[in-house]
Design a protein around this motif. Structure first.
Motif, PDB file in Angstrom:
ATOM      1  N   ALA B  81      -0.379 -12.631  -9.577  1.00  0.00           N
ATOM      2  CA  ALA B  81      -1.276 -12.179 -10.590  1.00  0.00           C
ATOM      3  C   ALA B  81      -1.723 -10.979 -10.042  1.00  0.00           C
ATOM      4  CB  ALA B  81      -2.584 -12.616 -11.567  1.00  0.00           C
ATOM      5  N   CYS B  82      -2.826 -10.630  -8.852  1.00  0.00           N
ATOM      6  CA  CYS B  82      -2.727  -9.662  -8.279  1.00  0.00           C
ATOM      7  C   CYS B  82      -0.948  -9.047  -7.436  1.00  0.00           C
ATOM      8  CB  CYS B  82      -3.015  -9.873  -6.133  1.00  0.00           C
ATOM      9  SG  CYS B  82      -4.956 -10.849  -6.706  1.00  0.00           S
ATOM     10  N   LEU B  83       0.057  -9.155  -7.136  1.00  0.00           N
ATOM     11  CA  LEU B  83       0.965  -9.111  -6.766  1.00  0.00           C
ATOM     12  C   LEU B  83       1.765  -7.992  -8.064  1.00  0.00           C
ATOM     13  CD1 LEU B  83       3.122 -11.339  -4.389  1.00  0.00           C
ATOM     14  CD2 LEU B  83       2.452  -9.328  -4.091  1.00  0.00           C
ATOM     15  N   ARG B  84       1.976  -8.672  -9.107  1.00  0.00           N
ATOM     16  CA  ARG B  84       2.039  -8.006 -10.324  1.00  0.00           C
ATOM     17  C   ARG B  84       1.440  -6.869 -10.856  1.00  0.00           C
ATOM     18  NH1 ARG B  84       2.337 -13.025 -12.701  1.00  0.00           N
ATOM     19  NH2 ARG B  84       0.447 -12.675 -13.332  1.00  0.00           N
ATOM     20  N   GLU B  85       0.182  -7.021 -10.586  1.00  0.00           N
ATOM     21  CA  GLU B  85      -1.345  -6.187 -11.415  1.00  0.00           C
ATOM     22  C   GLU B  85      -0.287  -4.807 -10.727  1.00  0.00           C
ATOM     23  OE1 GLU B  85      -3.382  -4.507 -13.385  1.00  0.00           O
ATOM     24  OE2 GLU B  85      -1.996  -6.615 -13.827  1.00  0.00           O
ATOM     25  N   ILE B  86      -0.220  -5.032  -9.127  1.00  0.00           N
ATOM     26  CA  ILE B  86      -0.470  -3.750  -7.773  1.00  0.00           C
ATOM     27  C   ILE B  86       0.985  -3.271  -7.930  1.00  0.00           C
ATOM     28  CG2 ILE B  86       0.537  -4.544  -5.906  1.00  0.00           C
ATOM     29  CD1 ILE B  86      -2.556  -2.586  -5.537  1.00  0.00           C
ATOM     30  N   ARG B  87       2.043  -4.012  -8.068  1.00  0.00           N
ATOM     31  CA  ARG B  87       3.595  -3.567  -9.178  1.00  0.00           C
ATOM     32  C   ARG B  87       3.490  -2.806  -9.909  1.00  0.00           C
ATOM     33  NH1 ARG B  87       6.033  -8.392  -5.252  1.00  0.00           N
ATOM     34  NH2 ARG B  87       6.785  -7.285  -3.556  1.00  0.00           N
ATOM     35  N   ARG B  88       2.533  -3.057 -11.090  1.00  0.00           N
ATOM     36  CA  ARG B  88       2.240  -2.551 -12.229  1.00  0.00           C
ATOM     37  C   ARG B  88       1.684  -1.218 -12.004  1.00  0.00           C
ATOM     38  NH1 ARG B  88      -0.793  -1.198 -16.524  1.00  0.00           N
ATOM     39  NH2 ARG B  88      -2.786  -2.557 -15.290  1.00  0.00           N
ATOM     40  N   LEU B  89       0.766  -1.422 -11.486  1.00  0.00           N
ATOM     41  CA  LEU B  89       0.072   0.206 -10.650  1.00  0.00           C
ATOM     42  C   LEU B  89       0.783   1.030 -10.633  1.00  0.00           C
ATOM     43  CD1 LEU B  89      -3.634  -1.714 -10.640  1.00  0.00           C
ATOM     44  CD2 LEU B  89      -2.793   0.381 -12.825  1.00  0.00           C
ATOM     45  N   ALA B  90       1.639   0.757  -9.372  1.00  0.00           N
ATOM     46  CA  ALA B  90       2.478   1.338  -8.625  1.00  0.00           C
ATOM     47  C   ALA B  90       3.217   2.466  -9.459  1.00  0.00           C
ATOM     48  CB  ALA B  90       3.279   0.687  -7.639  1.00  0.00           C
ATOM     49  N   ARG B  91       3.815   1.026 -10.190  1.00  0.00           N
ATOM     50  CA  ARG B  91       5.150   1.815 -11.141  1.00  0.00           C
ATOM     51  C   ARG B  91       4.336   2.907 -12.267  1.00  0.00           C
ATOM     52  NH1 ARG B  91       7.450  -3.740 -11.602  1.00  0.00           N
ATOM     53  NH2 ARG B  91       6.145  -4.490 -12.420  1.00  0.00           N
ATOM     54  N   LYS B  92       3.937   2.743 -13.005  1.00  0.00           N
ATOM     55  CA  LYS B  92       2.737   3.336 -13.407  1.00  0.00           C
ATOM     56  C   LYS B  92       2.512   5.102 -12.934  1.00  0.00           C
ATOM     57  CE  LYS B  92      -1.551   3.457 -15.985  1.00  0.00           C
ATOM     58  NZ  LYS B  92      -2.693   2.697 -16.214  1.00  0.00           N
ATOM     59  N   ARG B  93       2.331   4.662 -11.661  1.00  0.00           N
ATOM     60  CA  ARG B  93       1.699   6.103 -10.975  1.00  0.00           C
ATOM     61  C   ARG B  93       3.020   6.739 -10.580  1.00  0.00           C
ATOM     62  NH1 ARG B  93       0.027   7.023  -5.000  1.00  0.00           N
ATOM     63  NH2 ARG B  93      -0.492   9.463  -4.935  1.00  0.00           N
ATOM     64  N   ARG B  94       3.979   6.227 -10.135  1.00  0.00           N
ATOM     65  CA  ARG B  94       5.749   7.036 -10.606  1.00  0.00           C
ATOM     66  C   ARG B  94       6.124   7.350 -11.687  1.00  0.00           C
ATOM     67  NH1 ARG B  94       8.622   4.326  -5.569  1.00  0.00           N
ATOM     68  NH2 ARG B  94       6.698   3.319  -4.536  1.00  0.00           N
ATOM     69  N   LEU B 104       9.063   4.756  -0.632  1.00  0.00           N
ATOM     70  CA  LEU B 104       9.353   3.460  -0.044  1.00  0.00           C
ATOM     71  C   LEU B 104       9.837   2.636  -1.298  1.00  0.00           C
ATOM     72  CD1 LEU B 104       7.454   1.398   2.906  1.00  0.00           C
ATOM     73  CD2 LEU B 104       9.491   2.554   2.437  1.00  0.00           C
ATOM     74  N   SER B 105      10.821   2.096  -1.628  1.00  0.00           N
ATOM     75  CA  SER B 105      10.941   1.080  -3.091  1.00  0.00           C
ATOM     76  C   SER B 105       9.870  -0.399  -3.230  1.00  0.00           C
ATOM     77  CB  SER B 105      12.388   0.264  -2.359  1.00  0.00           C
ATOM     78  OG  SER B 105      12.150  -0.165  -4.077  1.00  0.00           O
ATOM     79  N   LEU B 106       9.671   0.488  -4.344  1.00  0.00           N
ATOM     80  CA  LEU B 106       8.664  -0.560  -4.969  1.00  0.00           C
ATOM     81  C   LEU B 106       9.554  -1.695  -4.971  1.00  0.00           C
ATOM     82  CD1 LEU B 106       7.600   0.456  -8.289  1.00  0.00           C
ATOM     83  CD2 LEU B 106       5.859  -0.182  -6.131  1.00  0.00           C
ATOM     84  N   ASN B 107      10.625  -2.237  -4.396  1.00  0.00           N
ATOM     85  CA  ASN B 107      11.187  -3.275  -4.608  1.00  0.00           C
ATOM     86  C   ASN B 107      11.498  -4.119  -3.352  1.00  0.00           C
ATOM     87  OD1 ASN B 107      12.171  -3.099  -7.600  1.00  0.00           O
ATOM     88  ND2 ASN B 107      13.719  -1.774  -6.747  1.00  0.00           N
ATOM     89  N   TYR B 108      11.189  -3.527  -2.635  1.00  0.00           N
ATOM     90  CA  TYR B 108      10.844  -4.191  -1.214  1.00  0.00           C
ATOM     91  C   TYR B 108       9.846  -5.371  -1.621  1.00  0.00           C
ATOM     92  CZ  TYR B 108      13.125   0.190   1.263  1.00  0.00           C
ATOM     93  OH  TYR B 108      13.867   0.905   1.659  1.00  0.00           O
ATOM     94  N   LYS B 109      10.254  -6.801  -0.828  1.00  0.00           N
ATOM     95  CA  LYS B 109       9.575  -7.659  -0.323  1.00  0.00           C
ATOM     96  C   LYS B 109       8.070  -7.139   1.064  1.00  0.00           C
ATOM     97  CE  LYS B 109      12.289 -10.356  -3.562  1.00  0.00           C
ATOM     98  NZ  LYS B 109      11.661 -10.538  -5.050  1.00  0.00           N
ATOM     99  N   VAL B 110       6.886  -8.134  -0.081  1.00  0.00           N
ATOM    100  CA  VAL B 110       6.073  -7.739   0.807  1.00  0.00           C
ATOM    101  C   VAL B 110       5.587  -8.791   1.707  1.00  0.00           C
ATOM    102  CG1 VAL B 110       4.308  -8.608  -0.924  1.00  0.00           C
ATOM    103  CG2 VAL B 110       3.528  -6.830   1.186  1.00  0.00           C
ATOM    104  N   HIS B 111       5.251  -9.035   2.768  1.00  0.00           N
ATOM    105  CA  HIS B 111       4.860  -9.647   4.063  1.00  0.00           C
ATOM    106  C   HIS B 111       3.007  -9.737   3.748  1.00  0.00           C
ATOM    107  CE1 HIS B 111       7.853 -11.971   6.082  1.00  0.00           C
ATOM    108  NE2 HIS B 111       8.066 -11.969   4.873  1.00  0.00           N
ATOM    109  N   VAL B 112       2.603 -11.303   3.947  1.00  0.00           N
ATOM    110  CA  VAL B 112       0.655 -10.407   4.143  1.00  0.00           C
ATOM    111  C   VAL B 112       0.700 -11.703   4.649  1.00  0.00           C
ATOM    112  CG1 VAL B 112      -1.044 -10.694   2.487  1.00  0.00           C
ATOM    113  CG2 VAL B 112       0.795  -9.847   1.776  1.00  0.00           C
ATOM    114  N   ALA B 113      -0.758 -11.132   6.029  1.00  0.00           N
ATOM    115  CA  ALA B 113      -1.344 -12.357   6.893  1.00  0.00           C
ATOM    116  C   ALA B 113      -2.902 -11.604   6.924  1.00  0.00           C
ATOM    117  CB  ALA B 113      -0.929 -11.881   8.272  1.00  0.00           C
TER     118      ALA B 113
END
Lengths: 400, 400
Positions: B81-94, B104-113
């Motif tokens: 849900a967090c990932l989806r929401e952040i990508r939605r906000l990023a798309r909206k902004r662009r 950077l591309s929104l389609n890039y995958k993310v690694h989180v630690a």
């Protein structure tokens, strides 16, 4: 006018009651009028009772009282309120009906002796059976036959519920003078013969907030208590009376548990907060829910008053298994042979499935003992002169 | 269009927060919308924080996440849900602002630690700092600058309050889509410099009802919770904000304790009941009230979340004496030298009067240790590349 007898002795017994819809909070401290109605189950006097002897005599020069063999101050406001009230009712009766005049003078002083057959350590509210018994005995010696709710209530609110056997409602009433704040029987003790009661006496460590002070603080500080009294209890009273009448154990048990929990919730919402439940109480709550979950139905229900001891309601066919579960979860420490008092309970095996379902580490010694009892009748008069706790001299008999 | 960088790494930290007006119960499980507003104090990250690195790269073939060094399932609904929401906000902004397009591309995958600097055993809700940190780090790598309340909230409701330092309100909002259910700062961390926070880590024995399931059951079964949310909390929110703004410790402390107690009362009113407080928690409550009574004012206040650990609020001039009182009542068992962590606390003598006023038998080992901290700032970006928890290959660094 009949010649007056110089001496009259009466001995009565009265039961303990356990509320399933809880009383907590007064709207009038002096008259002891509650902020909500309550409903209780009267416990059998074979296991738990108060015995009280009241003697009036022209030779007594002052009112006196002995509790559990020790003389106490008769001037205590609540004892005085009971005495005043009973004498008022006696006077009222005489003035209203000359024919029915009683032989003894209202001006005679009274001696009272009272004993409980259960230790104070059991944490059971002895004030309810105590004041019910006092009211009943005084009424007999002073010839009062009207409803004794008010007399008992002035001693201790919940005492009015100990004036009847079976299932008893204390209607909060609406009048400012409390005349309609009375106890009445909802169903007699014979109504639900398979119902059983287990009192789990918990090892407690500390003294608690007394209920009189506790309720006062709750009424003053808990927004949840006010809401409960006004918005939750009325519907619960009607619901509980229906469950009792229908002998619906599922409904009765679940509502009993919910109401106990809500009472303790309002204690916690009090400021400073009041906690009557301890870790053992909470383990018992957990045990009951796991036991019921294992059986897929409410076979056992708990309720807790102003202390950590649990009172368990169940039916005769479940007693043995539940006691085995309690023994398993709270292995008796030293008094294994005295762990179970009251009604006989057969040993029962505990299935491995149930043991696993309970899922608790045993807490040795958490429960001191269990008293097994059942629903019982209201106050009784003991006719045999040997029953009197006071001798002809108006003093406690040596054996007491 | 700018040429895309192949790799971007951001490392952030986020704080733990402690609610003084409690959040308990959702009106929307999916969007994580609460049934009442809440207010919290952000704790200082010198003592307690989550650190999170987010890396996006064109070379990554899938989203991945490591928590405290162990790879976890990125498919968990709340992380998704967090990932989806952040990508939605990023798309909206662009789409809204071509000029401000990110490299950077929104389609890039993310690694989180992500790692916490406090043990899970401390019983502190790591989900709040964890999801706040995740939201903050993701926002940085994906170039999102809007309010992150919703992103954090979708991970864990109270996480939105960890997005700010100082004193933070989570307004419940009214809209069905949750757009107005957001966190905002009531006062910054510099506002009340003498305020101190002590976390008393209690020796617990059992696992607890998780807060997600607990709230659901409470919302379904507790009449008192519904009343609290609708009729009690709105006024308390206004009152608490006033106390914070005025730096009124008496008011702040008392209301904090009352609200903690009421939250736990609604847990007890839940069916089956939920008990997060144990006997040690109750002894701490008692200790605080006795300590304050001795001083004739509210110098110390407690609050408890969904566990037995106490969080204590006090002021700098009271810390030493209160810690001495805690040491006296809960003598450290084995780790006497490690009993106190965090901010230094000077040893202080305990007067005989105060010892007598506490009136408690000591409970050795009841409290495992104390973390002393204070109010702190919101999430921070760590600029130094050494701070990254993930190496250039997108995998956890060996030292983590």
């Amino acid at each position: 006018m009949a010649s007056e007898k110089p001496y009259l002795a009466v001995t009565c017994t009265a039961p303990v009651n356990i509320a399933v819809i809880k009383y907590w909070g007064k709207r009038d401290e002096e008259l002891i009028l509650p902020i909500n109605s309550s409903l209780s189950v009267t416990l059998h006097q074979d296991q738990l009772k108060t015995t009280t002897t009241a003697v009036i005599s022209k030779d007594f020069t002052e009112d006196r009282i002995w509790l559990n063999g020790r003389e106490e101050d008769i001037g205590q406001p609540r004892i005085q309120a009971c005495l005043r009230e009973i004498r008022r009712l006696a006077r009222k009766r005489r003035s209203g009906d000359e024919e029915d005049q009683l032989p003894l003078s209202l001006n005679y002083k009274v001696h009272v002796a009272s004993v409980n057959n259960f230790p104070t350590a059991a944490g059971l509210a002895s004030s309810a059976s105590g004041y019910a018994c006092l009211a009943y005995a005084l009424a007999r010696v002073y010839g009062v036959e009207s409803d004794l709710s008010e007399v008992a209530r002035r001693g201790s609110g919940s005492a009015c519920r100990s004036l009847y056997g079976g299932f008893v409602e204390w209607q909060m009433g609406e009048q400012a003078d409390g005349k309609d704040s009375i106890a009445r029987q909802v169903a007699p003790e014979s109504h639900w013969p398979e119902l059983r009661v287990l009192i789990l006496v918990v090892s407690a460590e500390k003294k608690l907030t007394g209920s009189t002070v506790g309720m006062q603080t709750s009424v003053k500080t808990s927004p949840l208590l006010k809401f409960r009294a006004e918005a939750v209890v009325p519907a619960r009273m009607a619901e509980m009376i229906r469950y009792v009448k229908e002998r619906n154990f599922q409904g009765f048990g679940q509502l009993t548990m919910k109401d106990s929990n809500q009472f303790h919730a309002t204690c916690l919402d009090t400021f400073p907060p009041i906690s009557y439940l301890n870790d053992t109480s909470r383990r018992i709550i957990h045990l009951v829910h796991r036991f019921n979950a294992h059986h897929g139905q409410t076979k056992v229900a708990y309720t807790f008053d102003a202390g950590p001891n649990a009172v368990i309601f169940t039916r005769d066919n479940t007693v043995a298994e539940f006691v085995a579960a309690v023994r398993h979860s709270f292995p008796p420490e030293s008094n294994g042979d005295k762990f179970l008092k009251g009604l006989p309970v057969k040993p029962a095996p505990l299935s491995d499935e149930l043991k696993a379902a309970l899922g608790m580490d045993p807490t040795p010694g958490g429960i001191k003992y269990i008293i097994a009892t059942q629903v019982g009748p209201g106050p009784q008069v003991l006719d045999h002169p040997h029953a009197h706790l006071l001798g002809p001299d108006g003093l406690p008999k040596p054996t007491v």
